[in-house]
Write a protein that holds these residues in place. Structure first.
Motif, PDB file in Angstrom:
ATOM      1  N   ALA A 309       0.817  -1.224   0.000  1.00  0.00           N
ATOM      2  CA  ALA A 309       0.000   0.000   0.000  1.00  0.00           C
ATOM      3  C   ALA A 309       0.849   1.272   0.000  1.00  0.00           C
ATOM      4  O   ALA A 309       0.314   2.380  -0.059  1.00  0.00           O
ATOM      5  N   THR A 310       2.155   1.135   0.083  1.00  0.00           N
ATOM      6  CA  THR A 310       3.033   2.316   0.134  1.00  0.00           C
ATOM      7  C   THR A 310       3.258   2.855  -1.278  1.00  0.00           C
ATOM      8  O   THR A 310       3.692   2.099  -2.155  1.00  0.00           O
ATOM      9  N   PRO A 311       2.966   4.150  -1.516  1.00  0.00           N
ATOM     10  CA  PRO A 311       3.158   4.706  -2.854  1.00  0.00           C
ATOM     11  C   PRO A 311       4.616   4.565  -3.301  1.00  0.00           C
ATOM     12  O   PRO A 311       5.532   4.858  -2.523  1.00  0.00           O
ATOM     13  N   GLY A 312       4.805   4.080  -4.517  1.00  0.00           N
ATOM     14  CA  GLY A 312       6.170   3.945  -5.050  1.00  0.00           C
ATOM     15  C   GLY A 312       6.722   2.533  -4.908  1.00  0.00           C
ATOM     16  O   GLY A 312       7.731   2.208  -5.516  1.00  0.00           O
ATOM     17  N   VAL A 313       6.059   1.694  -4.115  1.00  0.00           N
ATOM     18  CA  VAL A 313       6.500   0.298  -4.008  1.00  0.00           C
ATOM     19  C   VAL A 313       5.891  -0.481  -5.175  1.00  0.00           C
ATOM     20  O   VAL A 313       4.675  -0.519  -5.333  1.00  0.00           O
ATOM     21  N   GLU A 314       6.767  -1.069  -5.993  1.00  0.00           N
ATOM     22  CA  GLU A 314       6.291  -1.733  -7.204  1.00  0.00           C
ATOM     23  C   GLU A 314       5.923  -3.187  -6.983  1.00  0.00           C
ATOM     24  O   GLU A 314       4.974  -3.698  -7.543  1.00  0.00           O
ATOM     25  N   ARG A 315       6.750  -3.868  -6.201  1.00  0.00           N
ATOM     26  CA  ARG A 315       6.400  -5.254  -5.875  1.00  0.00           C
ATOM     27  C   ARG A 315       7.055  -5.661  -4.571  1.00  0.00           C
ATOM     28  O   ARG A 315       8.011  -5.035  -4.113  1.00  0.00           O
ATOM     29  N   VAL A 316       6.503  -6.708  -3.994  1.00  0.00           N
ATOM     30  CA  VAL A 316       6.975  -7.181  -2.692  1.00  0.00           C
ATOM     31  C   VAL A 316       7.322  -8.657  -2.835  1.00  0.00           C
ATOM     32  O   VAL A 316       6.554  -9.429  -3.407  1.00  0.00           O
ATOM     33  N   ARG A 317       8.482  -9.033  -2.343  1.00  0.00           N
ATOM     34  CA  ARG A 317       8.953 -10.408  -2.479  1.00  0.00           C
ATOM     35  C   ARG A 317       9.328 -10.929  -1.091  1.00  0.00           C
ATOM     36  O   ARG A 317      10.024 -10.244  -0.334  1.00  0.00           O
ATOM     37  N   VAL A 318       8.881 -12.131  -0.782  1.00  0.00           N
ATOM     38  CA  VAL A 318       9.179 -12.713   0.534  1.00  0.00           C
ATOM     39  C   VAL A 318      10.312 -13.722   0.391  1.00  0.00           C
ATOM     40  O   VAL A 318      10.272 -14.591  -0.483  1.00  0.00           O
ATOM     41  N   CYS A 319      11.336 -13.594   1.238  1.00  0.00           N
ATOM     42  CA  CYS A 319      12.498 -14.499   1.167  1.00  0.00           C
ATOM     43  C   CYS A 319      12.694 -15.218   2.502  1.00  0.00           C
ATOM     44  O   CYS A 319      12.548 -14.625   3.570  1.00  0.00           O
ATOM     45  N   SER A 320      13.096 -16.489   2.399  1.00  0.00           N
ATOM     46  CA  SER A 320      13.378 -17.316   3.583  1.00  0.00           C
ATOM     47  C   SER A 320      14.881 -17.551   3.691  1.00  0.00           C
ATOM     48  O   SER A 320      15.608 -17.381   2.713  1.00  0.00           O
ATOM     49  N   PRO A 321      15.337 -17.987   4.873  1.00  0.00           N
ATOM     50  CA  PRO A 321      16.758 -18.326   4.996  1.00  0.00           C
ATOM     51  C   PRO A 321      17.140 -19.436   4.019  1.00  0.00           C
ATOM     52  O   PRO A 321      16.365 -20.373   3.801  1.00  0.00           O
ATOM     53  N   GLY A 322      18.302 -19.314   3.419  1.00  0.00           N
ATOM     54  CA  GLY A 322      18.720 -20.264   2.389  1.00  0.00           C
ATOM     55  C   GLY A 322      20.079 -20.886   2.661  1.00  0.00           C
ATOM     56  O   GLY A 322      20.803 -20.475   3.582  1.00  0.00           O
ATOM     57  N   GLY A 323      20.416 -21.871   1.837  1.00  0.00           N
ATOM     58  CA  GLY A 323      21.638 -22.649   2.032  1.00  0.00           C
ATOM     59  C   GLY A 323      22.834 -22.102   1.279  1.00  0.00           C
ATOM     60  O   GLY A 323      22.738 -21.137   0.519  1.00  0.00           O
ATOM     61  N   GLY A 324      23.947 -22.765   1.485  1.00  0.00           N
ATOM     62  CA  GLY A 324      25.218 -22.322   0.903  1.00  0.00           C
ATOM     63  C   GLY A 324      25.474 -22.899  -0.477  1.00  0.00           C
ATOM     64  O   GLY A 324      24.560 -23.384  -1.157  1.00  0.00           O
ATOM     65  N   LEU A 325      26.725 -22.838  -0.849  1.00  0.00           N
ATOM     66  CA  LEU A 325      27.182 -23.252  -2.176  1.00  0.00           C
ATOM     67  C   LEU A 325      26.766 -24.688  -2.500  1.00  0.00           C
ATOM     68  O   LEU A 325      26.827 -25.564  -1.647  1.00  0.00           O
TER      69      LEU A 325
END
Ligand code: 2P0
Length: 334
Positions: A309-325
């Protein structure tokens, strides 16, 4: 094409305590330690093939052959690997980013981590994780953290050769499974100052830079303790404060600069409003206008709604903790 080949995948990371300033620009040695979270699903996959048949290095990214500064940085990085391995062959590098290019999630960290791993293995260098982290750092400082999953501290180190300046995993991604980073991508023009230039100018000219340095170690200690205790409020508070201090140093630089846009401030105020309403959410920001919110899974609906709902925010992406190489057996096809 015949040759020695290897393929690796690395994920992006977001700093909760920031890397801001170098004590050695050639070796990418930082003036302060930093601490990050590796994110799931946003990654770079890279295949490197050294071959006697190649007259020059070739860099293919996201289906197109690249030249200019991008290819120059990849070539300079391959030179480091060639020197270390005693190799003269040129390489073909094929790379694919599953990272939004304009999403405020820097692909240089995952990019150089994957390149360090694939290039060193293809060149026959038997590097352990610490050596890989040091090598990735030579491509881009923050890449040294993307070798590892979960919560990673980049130890500043003391040695002039940088061998003690690398990532260390504090806790794996499974340690805090309901932690989330919500990235609000703002509509924005491309930034006019790279983080590399921005941090260099700040170190040289900002009277606030010594204030930044004086408090980072205390922030790191708070963040480590918060992670160990899975204390969201303690982690969020120190992450937000640390990001604001980093951005404050830029306003003191000569000439002054900022990565903030009007919508950045609007998103920060939305996060403060959420907190006034009792929602545990804190923001962090990097060398760009996007606002990234540290929260937990149960709060995602409230946080996403407020940012959307914030003006100027185009998209919102949710990220979870991730693994290594990760190593892959199949080479990437361009
Ligand atoms: C970080 N940033 O800790 C900080 C916060 C930007 C702001 O690491 O010159 O691309 O290649 O070592 O790693 C971005 O800087 O810089 C960065 P170089 P890098 O994530």
């Amino acid at each position: 094409m015949t040759g020695r080949t290897a393929t690796a995948r690395a994920q992006v990371n977001i700093a909760l305590i920031k890397y801001w300033g170098k004590r050695d620009e050639r070796l990418h040695l930082p003036t302060n330690g930093s601490l990050s979270l590796t994110l799931e699903g946003l990654h770079t996959t890279t295949t490197v093939t050294f071959s006697p048949e190649l007259p020059t290095d070739v860099f293919v990214r996201d289906g197109a052959e690249r030249d200019g500064e991008e290819a120059r940085r990849v070539g300079a990085f391959l030179d480091l690997v060639r020197v270390e391995a005693g190799l003269s062959e040129r390489a073909r590098v094929v790379s694919r980013n599953e990272v939004p290019t304009a999403g405020g999630l820097a692909s240089s960290a995952s990019g150089f981590a994957a390149l360090a791993a694939a290039a060193s293995r293809a060149a026959g260098l038997p590097l352990d994780e610490v050596a890989l982290s040091c090598l990735a750092r030579r491509g881009s400082g923050s890449a040294c953290r993307s070798i590892y999953g979960g919560f990673v501290e980049w130890r500043r180190g003391e040695r002039p050769d940088g061998r003690d300046s690398h990532g260390v995993q504090l806790a794996p991604e499974s340690h805090w499974e309901n932690l989330r980073l919500v990235v609000s991508q703002l509509s924005s023009l491309p930034k006019d100052r790279t983080s590399r230039d921005g941090m260099r100018d700040t170190v040289r000219t900002s009277p606030f830079y010594p204030g930044w340095l004086a408090t980072v170690d205390a922030d790191l200690a708070l963040a480590r303790a918060a992670i160990a205790a899975r204390d969201l409020e303690a982690l969020g508070e120190v992450a937000e404060r640390n990001a604001l201090k980093m951005h404050a140093t830029m306003l003191g630089a000569v000439p002054a600069f900022t990565y903030w846009m009007p919508a950045s401030l609007a998103a920060m105020q939305a996060v403060w409003q959420l907190r006034r309403e009792g929602v545990p959410a804190w923001f962090t920001m990097d060398a760009g206008p996007h606002v990234k919110v540290v929260t937990e899974e149960a709060q995602l609906a409230r946080v996403s709604a407020a940012l959307t709902a914030t003006p100027g925010v185009e998209r919102v992406r949710v990220c979870s903790p991730g693994g290594g190489l990760r190593w892959l057996n199949e080479p990437l096809q361009p």
